[in-house]
Enzyme design. Structure first.
Site, PDB file in Angstrom:
ATOM      1  N   HIS A  64     -69.129  86.292 -65.555  1.00  0.00           N
ATOM      2  CA  HIS A  64     -68.502  84.849 -65.448  1.00  0.00           C
ATOM      3  C   HIS A  64     -69.128  84.071 -64.497  1.00  0.00           C
ATOM      4  O   HIS A  64     -69.846  83.325 -64.740  1.00  0.00           O
ATOM      5  CB  HIS A  64     -67.135  85.154 -65.802  1.00  0.00           C
ATOM      6  CG  HIS A  64     -66.559  86.357 -65.131  1.00  0.00           C
ATOM      7  ND1 HIS A  64     -66.488  86.296 -63.842  1.00  0.00           N
ATOM      8  CD2 HIS A  64     -65.710  87.590 -65.588  1.00  0.00           C
ATOM      9  CE1 HIS A  64     -65.829  87.528 -63.259  1.00  0.00           C
ATOM     10  NE2 HIS A  64     -65.478  88.359 -64.476  1.00  0.00           N
ATOM     11  N   HIS A 113     -52.260  88.264 -60.540  1.00  0.00           N
ATOM     12  CA  HIS A 113     -52.573  88.947 -61.707  1.00  0.00           C
ATOM     13  C   HIS A 113     -51.500  88.927 -62.598  1.00  0.00           C
ATOM     14  O   HIS A 113     -50.259  89.437 -62.314  1.00  0.00           O
ATOM     15  CB  HIS A 113     -52.792  90.392 -61.435  1.00  0.00           C
ATOM     16  CG  HIS A 113     -53.735  91.055 -62.531  1.00  0.00           C
ATOM     17  ND1 HIS A 113     -54.968  91.369 -62.402  1.00  0.00           N
ATOM     18  CD2 HIS A 113     -53.313  91.709 -63.726  1.00  0.00           C
ATOM     19  CE1 HIS A 113     -55.606  91.788 -63.307  1.00  0.00           C
ATOM     20  NE2 HIS A 113     -54.645  92.149 -64.347  1.00  0.00           N
ATOM     21  N   GLU A 117     -62.884  86.311 -54.316  1.00  0.00           N
ATOM     22  CA  GLU A 117     -62.427  87.549 -54.402  1.00  0.00           C
ATOM     23  C   GLU A 117     -63.520  88.600 -54.804  1.00  0.00           C
ATOM     24  O   GLU A 117     -64.395  88.263 -55.571  1.00  0.00           O
ATOM     25  CB  GLU A 117     -61.137  87.688 -55.683  1.00  0.00           C
ATOM     26  CG  GLU A 117     -60.110  86.723 -55.470  1.00  0.00           C
ATOM     27  CD  GLU A 117     -59.268  86.948 -56.756  1.00  0.00           C
ATOM     28  OE1 GLU A 117     -57.908  86.576 -56.340  1.00  0.00           O
ATOM     29  OE2 GLU A 117     -59.467  87.340 -57.552  1.00  0.00           O
ATOM     30  N   HIS A 146     -63.955  85.033 -58.630  1.00  0.00           N
ATOM     31  CA  HIS A 146     -64.078  86.500 -58.580  1.00  0.00           C
ATOM     32  C   HIS A 146     -65.384  86.793 -59.147  1.00  0.00           C
ATOM     33  O   HIS A 146     -65.384  87.194 -60.503  1.00  0.00           O
ATOM     34  CB  HIS A 146     -62.920  87.337 -59.146  1.00  0.00           C
ATOM     35  CG  HIS A 146     -62.921  88.482 -59.060  1.00  0.00           C
ATOM     36  ND1 HIS A 146     -61.740  89.189 -58.756  1.00  0.00           N
ATOM     37  CD2 HIS A 146     -63.918  89.478 -58.673  1.00  0.00           C
ATOM     38  CE1 HIS A 146     -61.896  90.565 -58.651  1.00  0.00           C
ATOM     39  NE2 HIS A 146     -63.270  90.792 -58.354  1.00  0.00           N
ATOM     40  N   HIS A 204     -56.030  83.530 -65.786  1.00  0.00           N
ATOM     41  CA  HIS A 204     -56.099  83.806 -67.329  1.00  0.00           C
ATOM     42  C   HIS A 204     -54.920  83.006 -68.015  1.00  0.00           C
ATOM     43  O   HIS A 204     -55.273  82.247 -68.936  1.00  0.00           O
ATOM     44  CB  HIS A 204     -55.965  85.273 -67.546  1.00  0.00           C
ATOM     45  CG  HIS A 204     -55.945  85.625 -69.112  1.00  0.00           C
ATOM     46  ND1 HIS A 204     -57.321  85.727 -69.751  1.00  0.00           N
ATOM     47  CD2 HIS A 204     -54.835  85.893 -69.883  1.00  0.00           C
ATOM     48  CE1 HIS A 204     -56.879  86.170 -70.921  1.00  0.00           C
ATOM     49  NE2 HIS A 204     -55.489  86.230 -71.306  1.00  0.00           N
ATOM     50  N   ARG A 247     -71.925  80.082 -74.309  1.00  0.00           N
ATOM     51  CA  ARG A 247     -72.976  79.556 -75.493  1.00  0.00           C
ATOM     52  C   ARG A 247     -74.110  78.969 -74.448  1.00  0.00           C
ATOM     53  O   ARG A 247     -75.096  78.459 -74.936  1.00  0.00           O
ATOM     54  CB  ARG A 247     -72.455  78.082 -75.823  1.00  0.00           C
ATOM     55  CG  ARG A 247     -71.281  78.383 -76.822  1.00  0.00           C
ATOM     56  CD  ARG A 247     -71.914  78.632 -78.019  1.00  0.00           C
ATOM     57  NE  ARG A 247     -72.748  77.619 -78.504  1.00  0.00           N
ATOM     58  CZ  ARG A 247     -72.464  76.616 -79.667  1.00  0.00           C
ATOM     59  NH1 ARG A 247     -71.085  76.763 -80.021  1.00  0.00           N
ATOM     60  NH2 ARG A 247     -72.861  75.571 -79.923  1.00  0.00           N
ATOM     61  N   THR A 274     -60.762  93.771 -65.735  1.00  0.00           N
ATOM     62  CA  THR A 274     -60.165  92.928 -64.857  1.00  0.00           C
ATOM     63  C   THR A 274     -59.628  93.752 -63.613  1.00  0.00           C
ATOM     64  O   THR A 274     -59.744  94.909 -63.703  1.00  0.00           O
ATOM     65  CB  THR A 274     -59.130  92.123 -65.554  1.00  0.00           C
ATOM     66  OG1 THR A 274     -58.612  91.406 -64.617  1.00  0.00           O
ATOM     67  CG2 THR A 274     -58.060  93.126 -66.148  1.00  0.00           C
ATOM     68  N   ASN A 294     -57.690  79.951 -60.689  1.00  0.00           N
ATOM     69  CA  ASN A 294     -58.977  80.769 -60.612  1.00  0.00           C
ATOM     70  C   ASN A 294     -59.603  80.395 -62.170  1.00  0.00           C
ATOM     71  O   ASN A 294     -58.946  80.202 -63.011  1.00  0.00           O
ATOM     72  CB  ASN A 294     -58.340  82.363 -61.122  1.00  0.00           C
ATOM     73  CG  ASN A 294     -59.509  83.469 -61.108  1.00  0.00           C
ATOM     74  OD1 ASN A 294     -60.560  83.070 -61.756  1.00  0.00           O
ATOM     75  ND2 ASN A 294     -59.326  84.495 -60.474  1.00  0.00           N
ATOM     76  N   ARG A 337     -68.501  89.253 -60.211  1.00  0.00           N
ATOM     77  CA  ARG A 337     -68.652  90.533 -60.277  1.00  0.00           C
ATOM     78  C   ARG A 337     -70.186  90.824 -60.188  1.00  0.00           C
ATOM     79  O   ARG A 337     -71.050  89.683 -60.542  1.00  0.00           O
ATOM     80  CB  ARG A 337     -67.993  91.076 -61.469  1.00  0.00           C
ATOM     81  CG  ARG A 337     -66.434  91.053 -61.383  1.00  0.00           C
ATOM     82  CD  ARG A 337     -65.656  91.756 -62.736  1.00  0.00           C
ATOM     83  NE  ARG A 337     -64.404  92.042 -62.086  1.00  0.00           N
ATOM     84  CZ  ARG A 337     -63.632  91.064 -62.124  1.00  0.00           C
ATOM     85  NH1 ARG A 337     -63.597  89.920 -62.647  1.00  0.00           N
ATOM     86  NH2 ARG A 337     -62.096  91.564 -61.922  1.00  0.00           N
TER      87      ARG A 337
END
Length: 237
Positions: free
Chosen positions: A50, A190, A70, A43, A214, A18, A100, A7, A45
């Site tokens: 992100h 996860h 996702e 993923h 992550h 930045r 998350t 991911n 959103r």
């Protein structure tokens, strides 16, 4: 051997902090595949904090392994998936303000909605997975929706394992066994990490794929991205 899908959301987070294009998300996607990862996960959103929707489009010619998108199947997300046609779409019941993912679907309550969405994806030859808690009834409900796979939400396992409680794996074994019995593929994701992935893999029957972001990116700050990808691959054997 379970497949490793990386991911790359956190790479996009760093880039967006930045502006500009450093780090280069597309190069990272190409690199993790070159290092041995069998898939790339994103993923997006609604606020695009992100992964941006344009990233999903730009990744199409870059991802030559498995491409997994996702997200919560709001109409904008559905349209994106139908446009990009990834290998797999993973349906996650995120709220708009979720930091998350924090829960799996109630596949019984939302059965008709999920059936409708999944049928549309299946009509376009896109494999569908549903994010679920390790609850047998939710796995049975996922089967009724027409999904191809489930993705087990592994935060609870990771938390318990970190406390030294290996019995935290028990509901995940039962959920995976039920999925196998019903002919559903089993994915997971996860809070999986280098510390817990080997134990998880060894105990979950028929584990096909893990999606890790992550922890993998955080571990790479110390150990290097290529090295960490290969460490996961070794533990997944």
């Amino acid at each position: 051997m379970g497949k490793l899908s990386v991911n790359i959301n956190k790479i996009a987070t760093l880039r967006n902090s930045r502006g500009g294009n450093v780090p280069d998300l597309l190069k990272v996607a190409a690199d993790v595949q070159r290092f041995g990862a069998e898939g790339v996960t994103i993923h997006p959103r609604p606020d695009e904090r992100h992964i941006r929707y344009q990233d999903a489009r730009d990744l199409v010619p870059v991802v030559y392994t498995e491409y997994n998108i996702e997200g919560n199947p709001v109409q904008k997300f559905i349209d994106l998936v139908l446009e990009t046609k990834p290998t797999q779409v993973t349906l996650v019941p995120d709220g708009d303000d979720a930091i998350t993912s924090d829960a799996g679907w109630d596949t019984i309550k939302h059965k008709s909605f999920l059936q409708e969405v999944i049928q549309e994806f299946k009509n376009n030859d896109i494999r569908t997975s549903i994010f679920v808690d390790p609850v047998v009834s939710m796995v049975e409900g996922a089967k009724e929706t027409g999904a191809d796979r489930i993705e087990l939400y592994t935060e609870a396992f990771a938390h318990e394992y970190g406390l030294g409680n290996e019995k935290g794996i028990t509901p995940y074994i039962a959920a995976a066994q039920k999925a196998n019995e019903l002919g559903l593929g089993v994915n997971a994701g996860h809070d999986l990490s280098l510390d817990n992935i080997k134990f998880f893999k060894e105990n979950i029957p028929g584990l096909l794929e893990v999606s890790i972001g992550h922890a993998l990116i955080a571990e790479s700050l110390y150990l290097g991205l290529e090295n960490v990808v290969n460490m996961y691959l070794q533990k997944l054997k």
